[in-house]
Write an enzyme that holds these catalytic residues in place. Structure first.
Site, PDB file in Angstrom:
ATOM      1  N   SER A   1       0.885  -1.168   0.000  1.00 66.09           N
ATOM      2  CA  SER A   1       0.000   0.000   0.000  1.00 66.09           C
ATOM      3  C   SER A   1       0.914   1.206   0.000  1.00 66.09           C
ATOM      4  CB  SER A   1      -0.866  -0.003   1.262  1.00 66.09           C
ATOM      5  OG  SER A   1      -1.503   1.252   1.458  1.00 66.09           O
TER       6      SER A   1
ATOM      7  N   TYR B   1      -1.995  -0.699  10.824  1.00 67.12           N
ATOM      8  CA  TYR B   1      -1.987  -1.073   9.408  1.00 67.12           C
ATOM      9  C   TYR B   1      -0.745  -0.533   8.716  1.00 67.12           C
ATOM     10  CZ  TYR B   1      -3.623  -1.083   4.516  1.00 67.12           C
ATOM     11  OH  TYR B   1      -3.749  -1.261   3.162  1.00 67.12           O
TER      12      TYR B   1
END
Length: 254
Positions: free
Chosen positions: A138, A151
């Site tokens: 990501s 995360y």
């Protein structure tokens, strides 16, 4: 069909980026196994793809289940030479309210799951003398985002694992790369939009615009754009690409 004869194992393959990648790799000639936690979702995904696609109900945080699933997939469609570690989960929380359970869940799903799958598949790649490992990280693995510290930490770890493993395997004809999407039209982003609406009172369009604002192209990334990058990295012609973290994010990260 540059991937004819290769077998791709895709985690989180029933929807979103995983499903788009399965479609792209099939178009390039690969045999494909899609894995995920929900059997019904996997069957719906398989119905959209080639009749030869295999499905596998799998929780990537369960090491024994991963080993068994990888062995079964190889028996069904042949040795696995392409691994797409796509399974992921993003749960928001301010750092002060991030429990140890929340922290561990983000690490287990987003980082340790990739570790389990890679360890299970790697012996087959070494036996075949060829492999492609692609980790869907990501832009959160390249920069920080507020309210998702667990995360972000897990995705940074995944980028680090990508680099370390690429060096270990550089002489083995196995490449390891990370693809780092920005905000993409997936279930995770739909959840983020719902959370913004719930906590701020913004409309859906306002919430979508807030997420897209960080992209210089002023849009959400499409799953097919991510899949195109993945498919290219899998091709034999991309053999010199390893240890890279490629942002598919409209210029958000440069």
């Amino acid at each position: 069909m540059p991937l004819l004869g290769h077998h791709a194992f895709i985690t989180g393959g029933s929807r979103g980026i995983g499903l788009a990648c399965a479609r792209a790799l099939l178009a390039d000639g690969a045999r494909v196994t899609i894995a995920g936690r929900d059997a019904a979702s996997l069957e719906r995904a398989a119905a959209q793809l080639s009749p030869g696609v295999a499905t596998c109900v799998l929780d990537v945080t369960d090491e024994a289940a991963v080993q068994a699933a990888v062995a079964a997939a190889a028996r069904q469609l042949g040795p696995i030479t392409i691994l797409l570690n796509n399974a992921g989960q993003a749960l928001p929380a301010p750092f002060a309210k991030t429990s140890s359970r929340h922290w561990q869940q983000m690490l287990d799903v987003n980082l340790t799951g990739a570790f389990h799958c890679t360890q299970a598949v790697l012996p087959q790649m070494l036996d075949q003398g060829w492999g492609r490992i692609i980790n869907i990280a990501s832009t959160a693995g390249l920069k920080g985002y507020k309210y998702v510290s667990a995360y972000v930490a897990a995705k940074h770890g995944l980028v680090g694992l990508t680099k370390a493993l690429a060096l270990e395997l550089a002489s083995k004809n196995i490449t390891v790369n990370a693809v780092c999407p920005g905000y993409t039209e997936t279930d995770i982003v739909q959840d983020a939009i719902a959370n913004i609406m719930r906590t701020t009172g913004r409309t859906q369009e306002q919430a979508r615009a807030e997420l897209a604002a960080g992209n210089p192209q002023q849009k959400l990334v499409q799953v097919e754009e991510v899949a195109n990058a993945v498919a290219w990295l899998c091709q034999p012609a991309a053999s010199a690409m390893t240890g890279q973290s490629i942002a598919v994010a409209g210029g958000e990260v440069m």
